[in-house]
Design a protein around this motif. Structure first.
Motif, PDB file in Angstrom:
ATOM      1  N   MET A  93       0.833  -1.215   0.000  1.00 41.03           N
ATOM      2  CA  MET A  93       0.000   0.000   0.000  1.00 41.03           C
ATOM      3  C   MET A  93       0.863   1.259   0.000  1.00 41.03           C
ATOM      4  SD  MET A  93      -3.276   0.995   0.086  1.00 41.03           S
ATOM      5  CE  MET A  93      -2.922   2.335  -1.038  1.00 41.03           C
TER       6      MET A  93
ATOM      7  N   PHE B 269      -2.058   1.414   7.148  1.00 43.50           N
ATOM      8  CA  PHE B 269      -1.883   1.206   5.703  1.00 43.50           C
ATOM      9  C   PHE B 269      -2.542  -0.103   5.258  1.00 43.50           C
ATOM     10  CE2 PHE B 269       1.548   4.408   6.075  1.00 43.50           C
ATOM     11  CZ  PHE B 269       1.162   5.234   5.026  1.00 43.50           C
TER      12      PHE B 269
ATOM     13  N   ALA C 127      -5.093  -1.618   6.779  1.00 44.23           N
ATOM     14  CA  ALA C 127      -6.535  -1.356   6.823  1.00 44.23           C
ATOM     15  C   ALA C 127      -6.953  -0.541   5.604  1.00 44.23           C
ATOM     16  CB  ALA C 127      -6.882  -0.605   8.108  1.00 44.23           C
ATOM     17  N   GLY C 128      -6.143   0.445   5.255  1.00 45.79           N
ATOM     18  CA  GLY C 128      -6.436   1.299   4.105  1.00 45.79           C
ATOM     19  C   GLY C 128      -6.446   0.531   2.793  1.00 45.79           C
ATOM     20  N   ALA C 129      -5.544  -0.427   2.664  1.00 42.61           N
ATOM     21  CA  ALA C 129      -5.471  -1.222   1.428  1.00 42.61           C
ATOM     22  C   ALA C 129      -6.767  -2.007   1.217  1.00 42.61           C
ATOM     23  CB  ALA C 129      -4.273  -2.171   1.482  1.00 42.61           C
TER      24      ALA C 129
ATOM     25  N   GLY D 298      -9.716  -1.252   2.604  1.00 38.52           N
ATOM     26  CA  GLY D 298     -10.761  -0.250   2.372  1.00 38.52           C
ATOM     27  C   GLY D 298     -10.742   0.254   0.935  1.00 38.52           C
ATOM     28  N   TYR D 299      -9.547   0.406   0.403  1.00 42.18           N
ATOM     29  CA  TYR D 299      -9.386   0.833  -0.990  1.00 42.18           C
ATOM     30  C   TYR D 299     -10.064  -0.162  -1.941  1.00 42.18           C
ATOM     31  CZ  TYR D 299      -6.968   1.781  -5.397  1.00 42.18           C
ATOM     32  OH  TYR D 299      -6.693   2.038  -6.702  1.00 42.18           O
TER      33      TYR D 299
ATOM     34  N   TYR E  84     -11.735   5.890  -5.755  1.00 45.06           N
ATOM     35  CA  TYR E  84     -10.849   6.197  -4.637  1.00 45.06           C
ATOM     36  C   TYR E  84      -9.422   5.903  -5.074  1.00 45.06           C
ATOM     37  CZ  TYR E  84     -15.142   6.387  -1.914  1.00 45.06           C
ATOM     38  OH  TYR E  84     -16.390   6.733  -1.452  1.00 45.06           O
TER      39      TYR E  84
ATOM     40  N   SER F  45      -6.412   7.249  -3.419  1.00 42.73           N
ATOM     41  CA  SER F  45      -5.370   7.321  -2.398  1.00 42.73           C
ATOM     42  C   SER F  45      -5.787   6.604  -1.128  1.00 42.73           C
ATOM     43  CB  SER F  45      -5.084   8.796  -2.084  1.00 42.73           C
ATOM     44  OG  SER F  45      -4.411   8.919  -0.849  1.00 42.73           O
ATOM     45  N   VAL F  46      -4.796   6.096  -0.392  1.00 43.55           N
ATOM     46  CA  VAL F  46      -5.071   5.447   0.893  1.00 43.55           C
ATOM     47  C   VAL F  46      -5.672   6.463   1.874  1.00 43.55           C
ATOM     48  CG1 VAL F  46      -2.778   5.844   1.910  1.00 43.55           C
ATOM     49  CG2 VAL F  46      -4.116   3.879   2.643  1.00 43.55           C
ATOM     50  N   PHE F  47      -5.372   7.753   1.644  1.00 39.69           N
ATOM     51  CA  PHE F  47      -5.902   8.771   2.549  1.00 39.69           C
ATOM     52  C   PHE F  47      -7.366   9.129   2.232  1.00 39.69           C
ATOM     53  CE2 PHE F  47      -1.284   9.277   2.671  1.00 39.69           C
ATOM     54  CZ  PHE F  47      -1.083   9.043   4.029  1.00 39.69           C
TER      55      PHE F  47
ATOM     56  N   ILE G  13      -9.316   6.684   2.263  1.00 39.57           N
ATOM     57  CA  ILE G  13      -9.911   5.642   3.116  1.00 39.57           C
ATOM     58  C   ILE G  13      -9.596   5.919   4.587  1.00 39.57           C
ATOM     59  CG2 ILE G  13     -10.011   3.151   3.558  1.00 39.57           C
ATOM     60  CD1 ILE G  13     -10.945   3.934   0.720  1.00 39.57           C
ATOM     61  N   ILE G  14      -8.323   6.174   4.882  1.00 43.91           N
ATOM     62  CA  ILE G  14      -7.914   6.533   6.250  1.00 43.91           C
ATOM     63  C   ILE G  14      -7.793   8.055   6.275  1.00 43.91           C
ATOM     64  CG2 ILE G  14      -6.248   6.124   8.120  1.00 43.91           C
ATOM     65  CD1 ILE G  14      -7.491   3.512   7.194  1.00 43.91           C
TER      66      ILE G  14
END
Lengths: 294, 221
Positions: free
Chosen positions: A23, A145, A147-149, A151-152, B3, B5-7, B9-10
């Motif tokens: 990520m 990161f 978690a973000g991956a 979620g992405y 979406y 960017s990772v930002f 999401i976070i």
């Protein structure tokens, strides 16, 4: 860049990297920013999350409507004074998730993960699991990161907002994101993270978004609590070697189809579900002084 | 991929309680403000769909006004934006509409003073992310995640090439481009997402191109 969880796992495993590292590298490529700049932004998110957890656990939080606040502290007191059944990490995760979501309901400062309505689960599990695993600050940022991956992948293949896909898209996504991140922090493989995502999200399928009086409070705060619990248990199950029969990306697709089929009354409009109960309507009338008939 | 960017999401760091209804609403307001370019005297806000149904509990009204005041999603003044706006002499008119829109979280914002007026339609797609679907009657699908150049010009041949030429000379890469016009030969609006930010000098150079009426640049992050 990866398009779904299968591609994410394939990238990680073929290169011998963690999901968080994949990520971070993808973010560097997309944003054309340095690793350091990206890490700094995530450290800033981590700081806000930590403050929200601490605030929710120590201050007397009360939302403007008076509907929520104080439950995170109640659970901490219970853990200190009573013989509890489930386990300290699990109950800490629940309590810390509630803490963050209570701060959110009181219009405090939080990080949307992936949304504000579901903002408790990722930080709540992160700080609870950190109490147990004692990670470095960098490993804590890596948790975000990972978690973000996930979620992405969910956001680009389904949805992450209650208005678009019901609470399964909101609390469900956060739960799945946390489950994957817990696995990585606990030393599990990327594939085990993916299995945890599937196991967690399956148990959120069909969850409607029915906020009483349209507020991000009831049932949101308690759904954050249970999301944290499901994420933690799903991570344990995945690391025990349990696999989802339905592949992760197909579970995400199922979530998307269910959300599309869901009537708008159950998608954050406060027209159905708990919002439409007798008590829900009474609360709505009390908070806003109007709109008894819908 | 909506979406990128990772930002997305976070993040964002924000004042609660709703990323769609509070942070998203604030960002839509802020786009309107940035396009207007200064503090407006009047702000007319219309909420549709879920925004219309639940804005009170989510503070979408205060959030939108906070955005119009150019506040970030994490600005603690967000909660008191209505009072701040009143003190600053900004008149706010809020209404809701039953008109069915494509997205449940839709807001129409009109900002004006005695000299100019701008009207946008924005939707909040979740997690604090927004899209602008209309700017002064021109249809678009803009996220404003990256620097976005908006060029209002006469609808005639060679305009796109003229703008692109300036960008090329300054080594600015175009990520995405949309062009919208009212009718053939009337006014048109060019929206150009760029990979790097654009200096005032370059903006001025574009402004000097014949048949261009207005140039603005904005990004939310």
């Amino acid at each position: 860049m990866f398009r779904n969880v299968a591609e994410l796992v394939e990238l990680a495993e073929s290169q011998g990297k963690k999901i968080s590292e994949v990520m971070i590298e993808a973010e560097m490529e997309v944003s054309q920013r340095s690793r350091d700049a990206i890490m700094q932004d995530m450290y800033a998110n981590l700081d806000v999350m930590e403050k929200a957890v601490r605030r929710g656990l120590t201050e007397d939080i009360r939302s403007h409507s008076g509907l929520t606040g104080g439950d995170a502290k109640k659970l901490q007191t219970y853990m200190e004074t009573k013989t509890f059944l489930s386990g300290p990490t699990l109950l800490n995760a629940v309590s810390m998730s509630v803490a963050v979501n209570e701060v959110n309901a009181a219009m405090g400062t939080i990080v949307a993960t992936p949304t504000a309505g579901a903002c408790g689960i990722v930080p709540g599990t992160l700080f609870a699991v950190s109490d147990k695993l004692q990670p470095t600050r960098e490993e804590m940022v890596n948790y975000l990161f990972t978690a973000g991956a996930i979620g992405y992948c969910i956001a680009n293949n389904a949805f992450i907002s209650g208005a678009a896909g019901g609470c399964q898209a909101e609390v469900g996504s956060a739960t799945a994101m946390a489950a994957a991140a817990i696995v990585e922090m606990a030393g599990g493989t990327p594939e085990e993270s993916a299995q945890a995502v599937a196991i967690a999200l399956k148990n959120m399928l069909g969850l409607v978004c029915d906020p009483v009086a349209g507020l991000v409070e009831v049932p949101c705060v308690k759904r954050n609590a249970m999301g944290a619990a499901i994420a933690t248990v799903a991570a344990d199950m995945a690391m025990a070697g349990i696999k989802s029969v339905i592949p992760t990306d197909e579970v995400i697709e199922a979530m998307y189809r269910i959300g599309c089929a869901m009537p708008t009354t159950l998608k954050e409009t406060a027209q159905g579900g708990l919002a439409a109960t007798q008590t829900g309507r009474m609360i709505e009338a009390k908070v806003f002084g109007v709109r008894m008939e819908k | 991929m909506k979406y990128k960017s990772v930002f997305d999401i976070i993040g964002p760091i924000m004042v609660g309680p709703s990323s769609s209804h509070t942070a998203g609403a604030a960002r839509i307001g802020r786009v309107a403000r940035k396009l207007f370019g200064r503090m407006p005297l009047r702000a007319e806000i219309v909420f549709y769909g879920s925004f219309a149904k639940t804005y009170q509990g989510h503070g979408s009204d205060v959030a939108t006004v906070a955005g119009i005041l150019d506040f970030d999603t994490s600005d603690l003044r967000l909660k008191n934006s209505l009072v701040i706006a009143e003190k600053a002499g900004m008149e706010v008119e809020l209404s809701t509409s039953e008109v069915l829109t494509e997205h449940p979280n839709t807001a129409r914002i009109k900002l004006s003073d005695d000299e100019r007026q701008i009207e946008i339609v924005g939707v909040s797609i979740g997690g604090g992310k927004i899209e602008v679907l209309e700017v002064n009657g021109f249809s678009f699908q803009l996220g404003f995640d990256t620097p976005t150049l908006l060029v209002l010009h006469e609808d005639r041949f060679g305009m796109i090439a003229a703008v692109a030429k300036v960008l090329t000379q300054h080594n600015i890469n175009v990520g995405l481009m949309e062009v919208s016009r009212h009718t053939r030969g009337s006014r048109a609006l060019m929206a150009i997402e760029t990979d790097s930010t654009i200096s005032q000098e370059v903006l001025e150079e574009i402004r000097q191109i014949p048949h261009i009426f207005d140039v603005s640049l904005l990004a939310l992050n």
